[in-house]
Design a protein around this motif. Structure first.
Motif, PDB file in Angstrom:
ATOM      1  N   THR A  18       6.765   4.750   9.576  1.00 32.62           N
ATOM      2  CA  THR A  18       7.910   4.707  10.491  1.00 32.62           C
ATOM      3  C   THR A  18       8.088   5.967  11.329  1.00 32.62           C
ATOM      4  O   THR A  18       8.728   5.925  12.379  1.00 32.62           O
ATOM      5  CB  THR A  18       9.198   4.469   9.684  1.00 32.62           C
ATOM      6  OG1 THR A  18       9.379   5.540   8.742  1.00 32.62           O
ATOM      7  CG2 THR A  18       9.139   3.149   8.949  1.00 32.62           C
ATOM      8  N   ARG A  19       7.546   7.115  10.885  1.00 32.79           N
ATOM      9  CA  ARG A  19       7.834   8.366  11.574  1.00 32.79           C
ATOM     10  C   ARG A  19       6.594   9.136  12.025  1.00 32.79           C
ATOM     11  O   ARG A  19       6.707  10.266  12.471  1.00 32.79           O
ATOM     12  CB  ARG A  19       8.649   9.291  10.643  1.00 32.79           C
ATOM     13  CG  ARG A  19       9.995   8.750  10.229  1.00 32.79           C
ATOM     14  CD  ARG A  19      10.982   8.785  11.406  1.00 32.79           C
ATOM     15  NE  ARG A  19      12.324   8.445  10.978  1.00 32.79           N
ATOM     16  CZ  ARG A  19      12.805   7.228  10.921  1.00 32.79           C
ATOM     17  NH1 ARG A  19      12.020   6.192  11.257  1.00 32.79           N
ATOM     18  NH2 ARG A  19      14.040   7.007  10.531  1.00 32.79           N
ATOM     19  N   ARG A  20       5.417   8.543  11.895  1.00 29.13           N
ATOM     20  CA  ARG A  20       4.220   9.318  12.214  1.00 29.13           C
ATOM     21  C   ARG A  20       4.091   9.610  13.710  1.00 29.13           C
ATOM     22  O   ARG A  20       3.332  10.504  14.103  1.00 29.13           O
ATOM     23  CB  ARG A  20       2.972   8.601  11.711  1.00 29.13           C
ATOM     24  CG  ARG A  20       2.608   7.330  12.452  1.00 29.13           C
ATOM     25  CD  ARG A  20       1.307   6.778  11.905  1.00 29.13           C
ATOM     26  NE  ARG A  20       0.869   5.584  12.604  1.00 29.13           N
ATOM     27  CZ  ARG A  20       1.251   4.357  12.288  1.00 29.13           C
ATOM     28  NH1 ARG A  20       2.091   4.174  11.274  1.00 29.13           N
ATOM     29  NH2 ARG A  20       0.808   3.320  12.969  1.00 29.13           N
TER      30      ARG A  20
ATOM     31  N   VAL B 177       5.577  15.162   8.750  1.00 27.73           N
ATOM     32  CA  VAL B 177       5.296  13.854   8.130  1.00 27.73           C
ATOM     33  C   VAL B 177       3.887  13.844   7.563  1.00 27.73           C
ATOM     34  O   VAL B 177       3.658  13.473   6.409  1.00 27.73           O
ATOM     35  CB  VAL B 177       5.483  12.727   9.158  1.00 27.73           C
ATOM     36  CG1 VAL B 177       5.016  11.395   8.573  1.00 27.73           C
ATOM     37  CG2 VAL B 177       6.935  12.621   9.589  1.00 27.73           C
TER      38      VAL B 177
ATOM     39  N   ASN C  19       8.570  15.048  14.891  1.00 24.73           N
ATOM     40  CA  ASN C  19       8.332  15.836  13.668  1.00 24.73           C
ATOM     41  C   ASN C  19       7.098  15.361  12.908  1.00 24.73           C
ATOM     42  O   ASN C  19       7.005  15.541  11.686  1.00 24.73           O
ATOM     43  CB  ASN C  19       9.560  15.761  12.756  1.00 24.73           C
ATOM     44  CG  ASN C  19      10.775  16.416  13.373  1.00 24.73           C
ATOM     45  OD1 ASN C  19      10.680  17.480  13.972  1.00 24.73           O
ATOM     46  ND2 ASN C  19      11.929  15.774  13.243  1.00 24.73           N
ATOM     47  N   TRP C  20       6.145  14.785  13.625  1.00 23.52           N
ATOM     48  CA  TRP C  20       4.973  14.225  12.954  1.00 23.52           C
ATOM     49  C   TRP C  20       4.177  15.253  12.146  1.00 23.52           C
ATOM     50  O   TRP C  20       3.564  14.885  11.136  1.00 23.52           O
ATOM     51  CB  TRP C  20       4.068  13.539  13.979  1.00 23.52           C
ATOM     52  CG  TRP C  20       3.443  14.442  14.989  1.00 23.52           C
ATOM     53  CD1 TRP C  20       3.896  14.716  16.237  1.00 23.52           C
ATOM     54  CD2 TRP C  20       2.231  15.187  14.835  1.00 23.52           C
ATOM     55  NE1 TRP C  20       3.059  15.590  16.883  1.00 23.52           N
ATOM     56  CE2 TRP C  20       2.020  15.896  16.049  1.00 23.52           C
ATOM     57  CE3 TRP C  20       1.307  15.333  13.801  1.00 23.52           C
ATOM     58  CZ2 TRP C  20       0.930  16.725  16.252  1.00 23.52           C
ATOM     59  CZ3 TRP C  20       0.212  16.164  13.999  1.00 23.52           C
ATOM     60  CH2 TRP C  20       0.029  16.849  15.208  1.00 23.52           C
TER      61      TRP C  20
ATOM     62  N   TRP D  81       6.105   5.491   3.541  1.00 22.70           N
ATOM     63  CA  TRP D  81       7.176   5.038   4.440  1.00 22.70           C
ATOM     64  C   TRP D  81       7.275   5.932   5.663  1.00 22.70           C
ATOM     65  O   TRP D  81       7.448   5.443   6.790  1.00 22.70           O
ATOM     66  CB  TRP D  81       8.502   5.028   3.681  1.00 22.70           C
ATOM     67  CG  TRP D  81       9.667   4.599   4.542  1.00 22.70           C
ATOM     68  CD1 TRP D  81      10.031   3.331   4.860  1.00 22.70           C
ATOM     69  CD2 TRP D  81      10.606   5.469   5.198  1.00 22.70           C
ATOM     70  NE1 TRP D  81      11.142   3.329   5.675  1.00 22.70           N
ATOM     71  CE2 TRP D  81      11.516   4.633   5.891  1.00 22.70           C
ATOM     72  CE3 TRP D  81      10.774   6.849   5.250  1.00 22.70           C
ATOM     73  CZ2 TRP D  81      12.575   5.153   6.638  1.00 22.70           C
ATOM     74  CZ3 TRP D  81      11.823   7.370   5.998  1.00 22.70           C
ATOM     75  CH2 TRP D  81      12.703   6.521   6.680  1.00 22.70           C
ATOM     76  N   LEU D  82       7.149   7.236   5.480  1.00 19.43           N
ATOM     77  CA  LEU D  82       7.212   8.159   6.615  1.00 19.43           C
ATOM     78  C   LEU D  82       6.045   7.927   7.575  1.00 19.43           C
ATOM     79  O   LEU D  82       6.225   7.957   8.796  1.00 19.43           O
ATOM     80  CB  LEU D  82       7.205   9.598   6.113  1.00 19.43           C
ATOM     81  CG  LEU D  82       8.486  10.087   5.422  1.00 19.43           C
ATOM     82  CD1 LEU D  82       8.274  11.476   4.841  1.00 19.43           C
ATOM     83  CD2 LEU D  82       9.658  10.099   6.404  1.00 19.43           C
TER      84      LEU D  82
ATOM     85  N   LEU E 226       7.369   7.624  -0.550  1.00 15.80           N
ATOM     86  CA  LEU E 226       8.073   8.201   0.601  1.00 15.80           C
ATOM     87  C   LEU E 226       7.093   8.591   1.695  1.00 15.80           C
ATOM     88  O   LEU E 226       7.373   8.389   2.890  1.00 15.80           O
ATOM     89  CB  LEU E 226       8.873   9.423   0.142  1.00 15.80           C
ATOM     90  CG  LEU E 226       9.665  10.164   1.233  1.00 15.80           C
ATOM     91  CD1 LEU E 226      10.668   9.229   1.897  1.00 15.80           C
ATOM     92  CD2 LEU E 226      10.369  11.387   0.650  1.00 15.80           C
ATOM     93  N   ALA E 227       5.938   9.131   1.304  1.00 18.56           N
ATOM     94  CA  ALA E 227       4.930   9.488   2.296  1.00 18.56           C
ATOM     95  C   ALA E 227       4.434   8.261   3.047  1.00 18.56           C
ATOM     96  O   ALA E 227       4.259   8.292   4.270  1.00 18.56           O
ATOM     97  CB  ALA E 227       3.761  10.203   1.621  1.00 18.56           C
TER      98      ALA E 227
ATOM     99  N   SER F  76       6.861  10.316  15.585  1.00 19.22           N
ATOM    100  CA  SER F  76       8.074  11.023  16.000  1.00 19.22           C
ATOM    101  C   SER F  76       7.731  12.457  16.365  1.00 19.22           C
ATOM    102  O   SER F  76       6.599  12.927  16.188  1.00 19.22           O
ATOM    103  CB  SER F  76       9.113  10.986  14.880  1.00 19.22           C
ATOM    104  OG  SER F  76       8.659  11.735  13.763  1.00 19.22           O
TER     105      SER F  76
END
Length: 351
Positions: A202-204, A212, A208-209, A198-199, A195-196, A206
Motif C-alpha cells: 500500500t505504501r511502496r 517502507v 516515504n518509500w 502491508w506497507l 506489517l512489511a 509513497s
C-alpha cells in the motif's frame, strides 16, 4: 505518458536507496539485539533445580561420611604398614641374633645356657605374635575398606540415578523453554513481516518509500535469518516441514501472481492503444525497446525491420511519423528527436 526521470532524480533515488539500506541496517541491528536477548526473560535451568533435595542431601552426606572414613582408614593402613615393617625388621633381627646364639651354644655345649634359650625363644615368639597382630589389624582394615568401597559404589549409583532423572526433567523443561522463547521471537518477527507486506502493498510508491523498503528488508532479515536458526529441530522434521509449507505457499503465490499478471495483460491488450501508452513510463518503454521487447506485452519484436510500427502480439503502437518533420519516432517519446516538436497523445501519421 509519464516523463522519464532526470539525471538528478536518479542521484536522489540512489541516495534514497542508501537511506533505505541504512535504515534497514539499524533496524536489523536492533532486531538482532532483541532476538538475542529474548532468552533472558526466562530463568536458566540447572540440574540441581530438579533433584529430589531430601534424597540428594542424604546421599551426598552419606558419600561425604564414607569418603571421610576411607581417608581415615587409608591413614591407619599406612601407619599399620609402617608398624608391620618395623615389626618384621625387629623379628628378623631377633631371629638372626637367636641363630647366632644357637651356633655359639652348640659350639660350647654349655648346659647353663638352657634358661637363656627359653627366654630368647619366648622373646622371638612375642615379636612374631606382635607382627601377626599387626597383620591381622591390617587385614581388618582392608576388609573395612572393602565394605566402605561397596557402600560408596551403592551411594554413587543412587546419586547417578538421581542426577540422571534430574537431567531428564531439566532437558524437558529446557525444550519447553526453547519453544516459549521461539514463540516470543515469532511473536516479534511475524507481525513485522506482516506489517512489511502491508506497507509494500500500500505504501511502496509513497513519498516515504525508503523507510517502507528499509523496514521490509529488516523484517525479512529478522524472520528468515534471525528466526530460522532458533527454530526447533526435532530431528529436522520441523525445519523440513516448515520448508515444505513455505515452498508450497510461496509457489502458490507465484502461480497466482502469474495468472493474475496474464489476466491483467489480456485486459490491457483489449484497451485502446492511446490509453495503454499513457500508463507506461518513458524510461521503461525505451528500456524495453532497447532490449527488442514490446513495452506493452514484453514479448520479443523485430525492431530491425523499419516497417515494424505496431506490436504483432498486442497491437500497441511503437513508431509513428512526427507531424512536423515526418521523422520516424517512438510513440513513447515526449518530443521528436529531430525537430523537438512535442508528441501528441494519439498516433501521428503512420509510417
Amino acid at each position: 505518458m509519464r516523463s522519464g526521470s532526470r539525471l538528478s532524480e536518479r542521484w536522489f533515488n540512489l541516495v534514497l536507496w542508501l537511506v533505505a539500506i541504512a535504515f534497514a541496517v539499524f533496524l536489523i541491528g536492533l532486531g538482532s539485539l532483541l532476538v538475542g536477548d529474548l532468552p533472558q526473560v526466562e530463568q536458566r535451568y540447572t540440574t540441581e533445580q530438579f533433584l529430589e533435595q531430601d534424597r540428594a542431601r542424604a546421599t551426598a552426606a552419606a558419600l561425604t561420611r564414607i569418603r571421610r572414613e576411607r581417608a581415615d582408614l587409608r591413614r591407619l593402613s599406612e601407619q599399620g604398614e609402617l608398624a608391620l615393617d618395623a615389626a618384621r625388621a625387629a623379628s628378623e633381627n631377633a631371629r638372626e641374633t637367636f641363630t647366632n646364639w644357637l651356633k655359639t651354644r652348640d659350639a660350647t655345649q654349655r648346659v647353663d645356657q638352657d634358661p637363656g634359650l627359653i627366654e630368647r625363644t619366648k622373646r622371638l615368639d612375642a615379636l612374631k605374635a606382635a607382627e601377626r597382630a599387626i597383620e591381622e589389624r591390617l587385614e581388618a582394615l582392608a576388609k573395612t575398606g572393602l565394605d566402605l568401597s561397596e557402600r560408596e559404589t551403592v551411594q554413587e549409583r543412587i546419586e547417578a540415578d538421581l542426577r540422571g532423572a534430574a537431567e531428564a526433567k531439566r532437558d524437558t523443561a529446557m525444550r519447553g523453554q526453547e519453544m516459549r522463547v521461539f514463540g516470543y521471537r515469532l511473536a516479534l518477527t511475524l507481525p513485522m513481516l506482516a506489517l512489511a507486506g502491508w506497507l509494500l502493498r500500500t505504501r511502496r510508491r509513497s513519498r516515504n518509500w525508503p523507510f517502507v523498503w528499509g523496514f521490509a528488508i529488516a523484517a525479512a532479515f529478522a524472520f528468515f535469518v534471525e528466526l530460522v536458526p532458533y527454530m526447533p529441530s526435532y530431528g529436522g522434521y520441523v525445519q523440513y516441514g516448515v520448508g515444505i509449507i513455505v515452498t508450497l505457499l510461496g509457489g502458490r503465490a507465484v502461480i497466482n501472481a502469474l495468472q493474475a499478471y496474464n489476466e491483467r495483460q489480456k485486459a490491457d491488450e483489449a484497451r485502446p492503444d492511446a490509453e495503454r501508452r499513457t500508463e507506461i513510463a518513458t524510461d521503461q518503454a525505451l528500456l524495453r525497446l532497447a532490449k527488442k521487447a514490446c513495452p506493452g506485452c514484453e514479448r520479443p519484436i523485430d525492431l530491425a525491420n523499419p516497417e515494424t510500427n505496431f506490436c504483432p502480439h498486442c497491437g500497441i503502437g511503437l513508431f509513428a511519423r512526427c507531424p512536423a518533420c515526418t521523422h520516424r519516432k517512438s510513440t513513447f517519446e515526449r518530443y521528436c528527436t529531430a525537430c523537438g516538436t512535442p508528441g501528441s497523445s494519439g498516433l501521428a501519421t503512420a509510417v
